[in-house]
Design an enzyme around this catalytic site. Structure first.
Site, PDB file in Angstrom:
ATOM      1  N   HIS A  69      14.481  37.002  87.782  1.00 57.95           N
ATOM      2  CA  HIS A  69      13.518  37.088  86.687  1.00 57.95           C
ATOM      3  C   HIS A  69      14.055  38.107  85.681  1.00 57.95           C
ATOM      4  CE1 HIS A  69      11.017  36.014  90.208  1.00 57.95           C
ATOM      5  NE2 HIS A  69      10.190  35.424  89.372  1.00 57.95           N
ATOM      6  N   ASP A 105      13.444  41.615  86.749  1.00 53.03           N
ATOM      7  CA  ASP A 105      14.189  42.027  87.939  1.00 53.03           C
ATOM      8  C   ASP A 105      15.437  42.810  87.550  1.00 53.03           C
ATOM      9  OD1 ASP A 105      12.429  40.449  89.405  1.00 53.03           O
ATOM     10  OD2 ASP A 105      13.821  38.776  89.590  1.00 53.03           O
TER      11      ASP A 105
END
Length: 439
Positions: free
Chosen positions: A103, A106
């Site tokens: 993501h 992340d």
């Protein structure tokens, strides 16, 4: 971090099924040819960024237990994110996975503004790109996190506030462009909060319309930037919302057909989401294949004694064999693969536990591949199914499917020919016994 984080782990190698070494593969021999392709080509393994490198092992009852020095409440967050990249690619390279997934949040910290967040993601993506070139590890898929920040407490694409909707669109645009730049083979849309907790404050028709338009804009932008990867929706029935609109594969298929998106978007199926929806992992894969929307897989499992998404490593060879059987019947993955959306148990707090969990999961899927390939070559299951439906290839069956029959004509046919069908055994127990011979 100049030294290696996983200093006690060497490159994981294949040692065969008699090996007792917990840091070796027993079944996953990436160069072994199965049905004309190597295991590496069949399985297309990926490791995820979020659970592996963004979690401290905390739960709602206690603090984190994992050794993750780059996760700090204070300090230069961008420098810590740079450190995380080095650790991640050390792990990918030593484990031998050909792909990874992430993501946007992340890989990089959120900034004070959306532009600052974009700049952070772009900066870390530059470093990731160099690590990809150095190691040969590729990107299976990227995505945008539209569920963690409190601005998305009522969803992104289904939010009642058009400003939040616009913010979500901007975030997806940038994440897709980064995925495209890094050569990602898919882009995933997980509607973590695209749903509702109570119908008392929800307009279902309005939110459905919003969501459909959001997906169409994603398709439009994919084509505009020349992204050749596959767009994927990841079904999940509930959690974090009480009810999510992408409940299961059949629900997603119906939504895509309703809005003319069935040729533009496929599904990324997670095993644990399948069981939360009351289905088996095998069922969801079979539905996706039947609907022509099978894309990719998040390989994990739940715990039947827990009512939430535990994301444990897959270890049920029998279930995974049936999943692999469906994938092989479909012809195998195109852009998809097996991403380990998995997290260590809170007490598994040694650094090398991360390798042990993935090795077990990869061996489970590799053994399942070998079993499924043998089932394909044996032909007992496919032969039985073909014979069971043989009548539909004959004159009556074909005339029904071609629309040449009506209720009246079929009723007349039964009366005139005194048709009285007798029951035929489905042989479920026999077929289950056959599967067990391979497992």
């Amino acid at each position: 971090m100049s030294e290696q984080f996983f200093s006690n782990v060497e490159k994981i190698k294949f040692e065969g099924e008699n090996s007792k070494n917990p840091f070796a593969f027993r079944y996953y021999d990436e160069n072994k040819v199965v049905l004309g392709k190597t295991m590496k080509e069949h399985l297309r393994f990926a490791a995820c960024y979020w659970h592996n490198f963004c979690s401290t092992g905390f739960d709602i009852f206690g603090e984190g237990t994992f050794d993750r020095p780059w996760i700090q409440p204070v300090g230069n967050q961008l420098e810590l994110a740079e450190q995380k990249v080095k650790v991640a690619f050390e792990f990918f390279e030593k484990l031998g996975v050909p792909y990874f997934c992430f993501h946007d949040v992340d890989i990089a910290p959120e900034g004070a503004t959306l532009q600052e967040s974009h700049d952070n993601v772009s900066h870390i993506a530059n470093i990731i790109e160099k690590e990809m070139q150095r190691t040969g590890v590729k990107l299976l898929w990227g995505t945008a996190n539209l569920f963690s920040n409190k601005r998305f407490c009522a969803g992104g694409a289904t939010n009642p506030n058009p400003n939040t909707y616009a913010y979500a669109a901007a975030q997806v645009k940038h994440a897709m462009e980064i995925t495209h730049r890094l050569g990602g083979e898919n882009y995933v849309l997980w509607g973590g909060r695209e749903g509702y907790d109570t119908l008392l404050n929800t307009d279902l028709a309005q939110e459905s319309e919003q969501y459909a338009r959001f997906l169409k804009m994603v398709v439009e932008h994919k084509k505009k930037i020349g992204f050749k990867g596959t767009l994927l929706i990841e079904p999940k029935p509930q959690e974090p919302t009480k009810h999510q609109y992408d409940y299961d594969t059949a629900t997603v298929a119906g939504f895509l057909h309703k809005h003319g998106l069935q040729d533009e978007i496929k599904v990324n199926i997670e095993a644990n989401h399948a069981t939360l929806a009351g289905h088996s992992f095998h069922h969801e894969i079979a539905v996706a294949c039947a609907e022509g929307i099978m894309g990719s897989i998040d390989a994990n499992r739940g715990d039947m004694q827990n009512g939430w998404d535990t994301d444990q490593f897959p270890n049920d060879v029998a279930e995974c064999t049936l999943v692999m059987y469906e994938i092989l019947k479909m012809g195998g993955f195109t852009t998809g693969g097996f991403n380990f959306d998995t997290k260590l148990r809170r007490q598994s707090c040694e650094r090398d536990d991360l390798f042990i969990g993935h090795i077990g999961g990869m061996d489970t899927m590799a053994k399942a591949l070998l079993n499924a390939a043998a089932m394909i070559e044996g032909g007992e299951l496919s032969d039985f199914v073909e014979k069971r439906y043989a009548g539909w290839k004959e004159e009556l069956g074909q005339s029904i499917l071609k629309g040449e029959q009506s209720l009246e004509s079929l009723a007349a046919l039964v009366h005139e020919n005194n048709i009285d069908p007798k029951q035929v055994s489905g042989r479920q127990e026999l077929l289950e016994n056959i599967v067990n011979r391979y497992v």
